[in-house]
Design a protein around this motif. Structure first.
Motif, PDB file in Angstrom:
ATOM      1  N   TYR A 233       0.868  -1.170   0.000  1.00 27.78           N
ATOM      2  CA  TYR A 233       0.000   0.000   0.000  1.00 27.78           C
ATOM      3  C   TYR A 233       0.911   1.227   0.000  1.00 27.78           C
ATOM      4  O   TYR A 233       1.553   1.528   1.005  1.00 27.78           O
ATOM      5  CB  TYR A 233      -0.885   0.034   1.245  1.00 27.78           C
ATOM      6  N   GLU A 234       0.981   1.922  -1.128  1.00 26.20           N
ATOM      7  CA  GLU A 234       1.929   3.016  -1.275  1.00 26.20           C
ATOM      8  C   GLU A 234       1.360   4.322  -0.725  1.00 26.20           C
ATOM      9  O   GLU A 234       0.329   4.800  -1.187  1.00 26.20           O
ATOM     10  CB  GLU A 234       2.288   3.199  -2.754  1.00 26.20           C
ATOM     11  N   ASP A 235       2.050   4.890   0.266  1.00 27.97           N
ATOM     12  CA  ASP A 235       1.709   6.205   0.801  1.00 27.97           C
ATOM     13  C   ASP A 235       3.007   6.888   1.208  1.00 27.97           C
ATOM     14  O   ASP A 235       3.588   6.559   2.247  1.00 27.97           O
ATOM     15  CB  ASP A 235       0.769   6.087   1.993  1.00 27.97           C
ATOM     16  N   PRO A 236       3.510   7.807   0.395  1.00 29.14           N
ATOM     17  CA  PRO A 236       4.785   8.448   0.697  1.00 29.14           C
ATOM     18  C   PRO A 236       4.826   9.153   2.059  1.00 29.14           C
ATOM     19  O   PRO A 236       5.907   9.375   2.604  1.00 29.14           O
ATOM     20  CB  PRO A 236       4.935   9.467  -0.446  1.00 29.14           C
ATOM     21  N   VAL A 241       4.297   0.142   8.728  1.00 32.92           N
ATOM     22  CA  VAL A 241       4.655  -1.104   8.043  1.00 32.92           C
ATOM     23  C   VAL A 241       3.396  -1.964   7.952  1.00 32.92           C
ATOM     24  O   VAL A 241       2.953  -2.551   8.946  1.00 32.92           O
ATOM     25  CB  VAL A 241       5.773  -1.856   8.777  1.00 32.92           C
ATOM     26  N   THR A 242       2.792  -2.000   6.789  1.00 33.26           N
ATOM     27  CA  THR A 242       1.562  -2.761   6.587  1.00 33.26           C
ATOM     28  C   THR A 242       1.883  -4.181   6.149  1.00 33.26           C
ATOM     29  O   THR A 242       3.022  -4.513   5.831  1.00 33.26           O
ATOM     30  CB  THR A 242       0.685  -2.072   5.532  1.00 33.26           C
ATOM     31  N   ASP A 243       0.868  -5.027   6.110  1.00 30.84           N
ATOM     32  CA  ASP A 243       1.010  -6.433   5.711  1.00 30.84           C
ATOM     33  C   ASP A 243      -0.093  -6.767   4.709  1.00 30.84           C
ATOM     34  O   ASP A 243      -1.053  -7.465   5.035  1.00 30.84           O
ATOM     35  CB  ASP A 243       0.921  -7.326   6.951  1.00 30.84           C
ATOM     36  N   PRO A 244       0.018  -6.278   3.461  1.00 32.96           N
ATOM     37  CA  PRO A 244      -1.060  -6.493   2.491  1.00 32.96           C
ATOM     38  C   PRO A 244      -1.353  -7.957   2.218  1.00 32.96           C
ATOM     39  O   PRO A 244      -2.526  -8.326   2.047  1.00 32.96           O
ATOM     40  CB  PRO A 244      -0.547  -5.784   1.232  1.00 32.96           C
ATOM     41  N   LEU A 245      -0.319  -8.796   2.151  1.00 31.95           N
ATOM     42  CA  LEU A 245      -0.583 -10.207   1.885  1.00 31.95           C
ATOM     43  C   LEU A 245      -1.332 -10.838   3.050  1.00 31.95           C
ATOM     44  O   LEU A 245      -2.266 -11.631   2.842  1.00 31.95           O
ATOM     45  CB  LEU A 245       0.720 -10.963   1.611  1.00 31.95           C
ATOM     46  N   GLY A 246      -0.964 -10.487   4.263  1.00 38.67           N
ATOM     47  CA  GLY A 246      -1.722 -10.986   5.415  1.00 38.67           C
ATOM     48  C   GLY A 246      -3.163 -10.521   5.380  1.00 38.67           C
ATOM     49  O   GLY A 246      -4.091 -11.288   5.675  1.00 38.67           O
ATOM     50  N   ASP A 247      -3.365  -9.251   4.992  1.00 34.51           N
ATOM     51  CA  ASP A 247      -4.734  -8.738   4.846  1.00 34.51           C
ATOM     52  C   ASP A 247      -5.503  -9.546   3.812  1.00 34.51           C
ATOM     53  O   ASP A 247      -6.682  -9.886   4.015  1.00 34.51           O
ATOM     54  CB  ASP A 247      -4.702  -7.268   4.407  1.00 34.51           C
TER      55      ASP A 247
END
Length: 358
Positions: A233-236, A241-247
């Motif tokens: 998840y791109e946010d400059p 630290v996100t976990d998109p695959l876990g989501d």
């Protein structure tokens, strides 16, 4: 076909029964071919689920498809956007201009739209070049971004100014669709605010005792043959630290619990046995995680090196520049999952960053 060139479109509409149709709206220069825009009849008029890419030929196809369904764009009452990507949200603003329809989206993706509308091209290019350098991208990949920055061009940016939605899709709530019963299901992973839409009505081709519950408009979350892209998840401006695959994996479990009788995705074709497809995707990602960890056992690798070693739909040498950036984002998403599971870690002090198995 060049943007702005028109060609008469033949609408290839599919009627799914119970006041539901699909219209394949083309995506220019994309191997996916088209987005399936779904039309849902309501007591206030037709509602669209996604709208397709912002392109003249796509617009002509959408309007011809609406006519084949017995409607016109001026009849459209509302637009439900499964996620912010331009092949889903691109024409939403033009539909609203032509009809006065509302546009609804999950708050997390509406925030992405806001950032995209307000972003300065040069700041995005700076962020992307810096980020890619950190993960080990070679100079020949970074050079076009730096050249675009120096010249003031924004070729690497998402195109256009996407329409700002004026309604929020709230997970778990029934949507305001008179005469229909549809509930929003939050399914983050492909994007932070991706939603599936569960039509909680008996499937028109089945009796009350038929297996499964209603129909699921799955966007890009669940496709019959393709594993959706799961990147970062791109946010400059946000260092979380996100976990998109876990989501995404958690979101797949929600679909199993729904057990819909039929899935109406935004690409390819409608299908049944959603639980079977979910189980296949869960296996795919577990096998991929295991395979990537094995690669990290022999020696530490950068995310770029890991992406080069991953299996794609073509050899790495044949993957174009923009798609390589997307592939590296997917490698990073898998690395973040491995780190969260305690199966890998970043090598302290490495620059560019390298990861090793633990």
């Amino acid at each position: 076909m060049a943007r702005g060139t028109r060609r008469t479109q033949v609408a290839r509409v599919t009627e799914h029964g119970g006041g539901v149709w699909s219209i394949p709206v083309p995506i220019p220069d994309n191997p996916l071919g088209y987005t399936l825009v779904h039309l849902l009849d309501t007591d206030r008029g037709p509602v669209l689920i996604d709208t397709g890419w912002d392109d003249p030929t796509a617009w002509d196809t959408l309007t011809a498809g609406l006519a084949a369904c017995g409607a016109s764009v001026s009849d459209v009452h509302g637009v439900l956007v499964t996620h912010h990507h331009p092949d889903h949200h691109g024409l939403s603003g033009q539909v609203r201009e032509a009809s006065g329809a509302w546009i609804a989206m999950h708050a997390a993706d509406a925030e992405v739209v806001r950032r995209t509308r307000e972003a300065e091209p040069t700041s995005w290019l700076d962020y992307l070049a810096e980020k890619l350098a950190v993960v080990g991208a070679p100079e020949d990949h970074l050079a076009p971004l730096r050249a675009a920055r120096a010249s003031g061009r924004a070729a690497a940016l998402p195109r256009g100014r996407p329409a700002q939605p004026d309604r929020e899709i709230v997970p778990g709530e029934l949507l305001d669709l008179p005469g229909r019963r549809m509930r929003a299901i939050w399914t983050p992973g492909h994007t932070p605010g991706h939603v599936c839409l569960h039509l909680e009505e008996t499937h028109p081709a089945a009796g009350e005792d038929a297996p499964g519950h209603g129909r699921l408009f799955s966007g890009d979350h669940l496709l019959p043959e393709i594993s959706p892209h799961i990147g970062l998840y791109e946010d400059p401006d946000d260092a979380t630290v996100t976990d998109p695959l876990g989501d995404y994996l958690d979101s797949l479990e929600r679909v199993i619990a729904l057990d819909p009788a039929e899935v109406l995705p935004a690409h390819q074709y409608a299908f049944t046995d959603a639980p079977g497809r979910v189980r296949a995707l869960l296996r795919h990602h577990e096998e991929r995680l295991a395979g990537l960890r094995t690669l990290l056992v022999d020696r530490p690798l950068t995310p770029w090196q890991l992406a080069e070693a991953m299996e794609w739909n073509r050899p790495w040498a044949q993957i174009p520049h923009g798609s390589r950036t997307i592939a590296v984002s997917e490698a990073e998403a898998h690395l973040r999952r491995l780190v969260k599971l305690g199966r890998a870690e970043a090598v302290p002090g490495s620059n560019p960053v390298r990861y090793q198995a633990i």
